[in-house]
Each structure stands twice: as structure tokens, then as C-alpha cells.
Design a protein around this motif. Structure first.
Motif, PDB file in Angstrom:
ATOM      1  N   LYS A  81       9.054 -16.211  81.960  1.00 12.18           N
ATOM      2  CA  LYS A  81       7.853 -16.837  81.397  1.00 12.18           C
ATOM      3  C   LYS A  81       7.736 -18.298  81.828  1.00 12.18           C
ATOM      4  O   LYS A  81       6.650 -18.770  82.144  1.00 12.18           O
ATOM      5  CB  LYS A  81       7.888 -16.730  79.874  1.00 12.18           C
TER       6      LYS A  81
ATOM      7  N   TYR B 198      -1.655 -24.812  80.427  1.00 13.93           N
ATOM      8  CA  TYR B 198      -2.249 -23.842  79.492  1.00 13.93           C
ATOM      9  C   TYR B 198      -1.173 -22.915  78.926  1.00 13.93           C
ATOM     10  O   TYR B 198      -1.119 -22.681  77.713  1.00 13.93           O
ATOM     11  CB  TYR B 198      -3.333 -23.035  80.206  1.00 13.93           C
ATOM     12  N   GLU B 199      -0.333 -22.365  79.787  1.00 18.30           N
ATOM     13  CA  GLU B 199       0.682 -21.425  79.329  1.00 18.30           C
ATOM     14  C   GLU B 199       1.691 -22.092  78.395  1.00 18.30           C
ATOM     15  O   GLU B 199       2.127 -21.486  77.420  1.00 18.30           O
ATOM     16  CB  GLU B 199       1.361 -20.754  80.517  1.00 18.30           C
TER      17      GLU B 199
ATOM     18  N   LYS C 223      -2.947 -24.148  84.941  1.00 18.05           N
ATOM     19  CA  LYS C 223      -2.417 -22.865  84.475  1.00 18.05           C
ATOM     20  C   LYS C 223      -1.077 -23.063  83.778  1.00 18.05           C
ATOM     21  O   LYS C 223      -0.843 -22.508  82.704  1.00 18.05           O
ATOM     22  CB  LYS C 223      -2.264 -21.896  85.654  1.00 18.05           C
ATOM     23  N   ASP C 224      -0.192 -23.869  84.376  1.00 17.23           N
ATOM     24  CA  ASP C 224       1.109 -24.131  83.755  1.00 17.23           C
ATOM     25  C   ASP C 224       0.953 -24.863  82.419  1.00 17.23           C
ATOM     26  O   ASP C 224       1.629 -24.540  81.438  1.00 17.23           O
ATOM     27  CB  ASP C 224       2.005 -24.941  84.691  1.00 17.23           C
TER      28      ASP C 224
ATOM     29  N   GLU D 114      -0.315 -22.850  74.941  1.00 16.24           N
ATOM     30  CA  GLU D 114      -0.628 -21.680  74.119  1.00 16.24           C
ATOM     31  C   GLU D 114       0.617 -20.915  73.667  1.00 16.24           C
ATOM     32  O   GLU D 114       0.526 -20.030  72.815  1.00 16.24           O
ATOM     33  CB  GLU D 114      -1.563 -20.747  74.886  1.00 16.24           C
ATOM     34  N   HIS D 115       1.765 -21.254  74.220  1.00 16.18           N
ATOM     35  CA  HIS D 115       3.007 -20.561  73.856  1.00 16.18           C
ATOM     36  C   HIS D 115       3.427 -20.955  72.448  1.00 16.18           C
ATOM     37  O   HIS D 115       3.538 -22.138  72.129  1.00 16.18           O
ATOM     38  CB  HIS D 115       4.110 -20.916  74.860  1.00 16.18           C
TER      39      HIS D 115
ATOM     40  N   GLU E 285       7.973 -26.124  82.624  1.00 21.45           N
ATOM     41  CA  GLU E 285       7.491 -25.730  83.945  1.00 21.45           C
ATOM     42  C   GLU E 285       7.680 -26.920  84.868  1.00 21.45           C
ATOM     43  O   GLU E 285       7.588 -28.083  84.431  1.00 21.45           O
ATOM     44  CB  GLU E 285       6.007 -25.352  83.906  1.00 21.45           C
TER      45      GLU E 285
ATOM     46  N   ASN F 140       6.068 -16.425  90.972  1.00 23.91           N
ATOM     47  CA  ASN F 140       6.291 -15.402  89.966  1.00 23.91           C
ATOM     48  C   ASN F 140       7.685 -14.797  90.110  1.00 23.91           C
ATOM     49  O   ASN F 140       7.949 -14.061  91.044  1.00 23.91           O
ATOM     50  CB  ASN F 140       5.215 -14.322  90.093  1.00 23.91           C
TER      51      ASN F 140
ATOM     52  N   MET G 121      -7.926 -15.941  81.650  1.00 19.61           N
ATOM     53  CA  MET G 121      -7.572 -17.195  81.002  1.00 19.61           C
ATOM     54  C   MET G 121      -8.842 -17.912  80.526  1.00 19.61           C
ATOM     55  O   MET G 121      -8.893 -18.421  79.406  1.00 19.61           O
ATOM     56  CB  MET G 121      -6.782 -18.079  81.968  1.00 19.61           C
TER      57      MET G 121
ATOM     58  N   GLN H  34      -8.856 -17.065  87.617  1.00 20.98           N
ATOM     59  CA  GLN H  34      -8.139 -16.667  86.396  1.00 20.98           C
ATOM     60  C   GLN H  34      -9.143 -16.323  85.291  1.00 20.98           C
ATOM     61  O   GLN H  34      -9.167 -16.955  84.235  1.00 20.98           O
ATOM     62  CB  GLN H  34      -7.237 -17.820  85.922  1.00 20.98           C
TER      63      GLN H  34
END
Length: 162
Positions: free
Chosen positions: A50, A84-85, A81-82, A88-89, A61, A46, A125, A122
């Protein structure tokens, strides 16, 4: 003991070094003509950005992990997770997940591991997926099938060891 602790402290930063060096080493190979870097996150984890890389043409990513092919739930959870992000972006930019060798990540994404397991840490999510897709998305493969044409999973390893 103090020497061992000092070594552990320094060695603990190796992931940050690999992440930063890997991204920087790959950039000359992946950037297209006229593509400009808008932001880059050189620290693993983190960093407040984004995505690890954002250009005028792509968001990306990076996962610099060596998959072994066994029970790798922590790695799988992170790569999901990566994905998904990125999926969905909302953007017109190309979305890319760079990994070291695609074999094991793609095997995971086309497999049947339950999202309740993958997203056990998560819950927000998982709840978002359940609200958006209901019972039609219960395993990793269900989600991946919806977005596999929108998020490229690319092998970055050819650009790392030249």
C-alpha cells in the motif's frame, strides 16, 4: 543498435535503484527511537504494498524526482495520487510524503490546477473525491487545504547525499 538497446534496458532500471537506495539511505535519519519497520517497498511503482514505508508509527510514500518548475503534469499527477492515498488512509499513524525539495511540490499543492486535469487518468479517484466533497473540491489547493495538517510533506534530500 543492439548495444544501444542493451544500454536502454539497463538504464531503465535506474528508477528502481534510486527508489530502493533512497529509502534505505533515509531510514537511519527518519526513524524515531523505538520505531520499527513493518514493511518497505524498495521497487519504484506498483509493488503490491500500500505504501513505500510502513512502521509502527508512520506510513510514507517517497518521490525521488527532480522538479524543473515548468509544465510537469505527469509528476504532479503522481505526487497528487500519493498525497491522496495517504490523506484518505484511515490510521492513527503519522502520514508522510517524502520528496526531493519541497518548493515545487508545495507550489503545485497550493495552486489552482483542476482536479479533472490531475486525475484524468484516475477517474475512480476523481469520482471518489466528487462523491465525498462535491463542489467544494475542484482544484488541487481545495483538496490540499483539507489535509495539509494530516499529511506532512518532507524534504528527504538532506539524507541522500552525505
Amino acid at each position: 543498435m543492439s548495444s544501444a538497446m542493451a544500454i536502454k534496458k539497463v538504464a531503465g532500471q535506474i528508477n528502481v535503484i534510486i527508489h530502493a537506495a533512497g529509502i534505505l539511505h533515509s531510514l537511519p535519519h527518519i526513524l524515531e527511537e523505538g520505531e520499527q519497520v513493518e514493511s518497505v517497498s524498495l521497487g519504484a511503482g506498483n509493488t503490491g504494498k500500500k505504501f513505500d514505508l510502513e512502521t509502527n508509527l508512520r506510513v510514507a510514500e517517497y518521490k525521488f524526482i527532480s522538479w524543473k518548475g515548468g509544465a510537469e503534469s505527469i509528476r504532479q499527477n503522481g505526487v497528487f495520487k500519493d498525497f491522496y492515498e495517504l490523506a484518505e488512509h484511515e490510521t492513527d499513524k503519522k502520514k508522510v510524503l517524502y520528496v526531493v525539495d519541497t518548493y515545487h511540490p508545495l507550489k503545485f499543492f497550493t495552486g489552482g490546477r483542476a482536479l479533472t486535469s490531475v486525475l484524468s487518468k484516475q477517474p475512480e479517484m476523481l469520482n471518489a473525491i466528487n462523491r465525498k466533497y462535491g463542489d467544494s473540491v475542484k482544484v488541487v489547493r481545495d483538496y490540499y487545504e483539507r489535509y495539509k495538517d494530516q499529511v506532512d510533506i518532507c524534504d528527504v534530500s538532506p539524507y541522500l547525499c552525505e
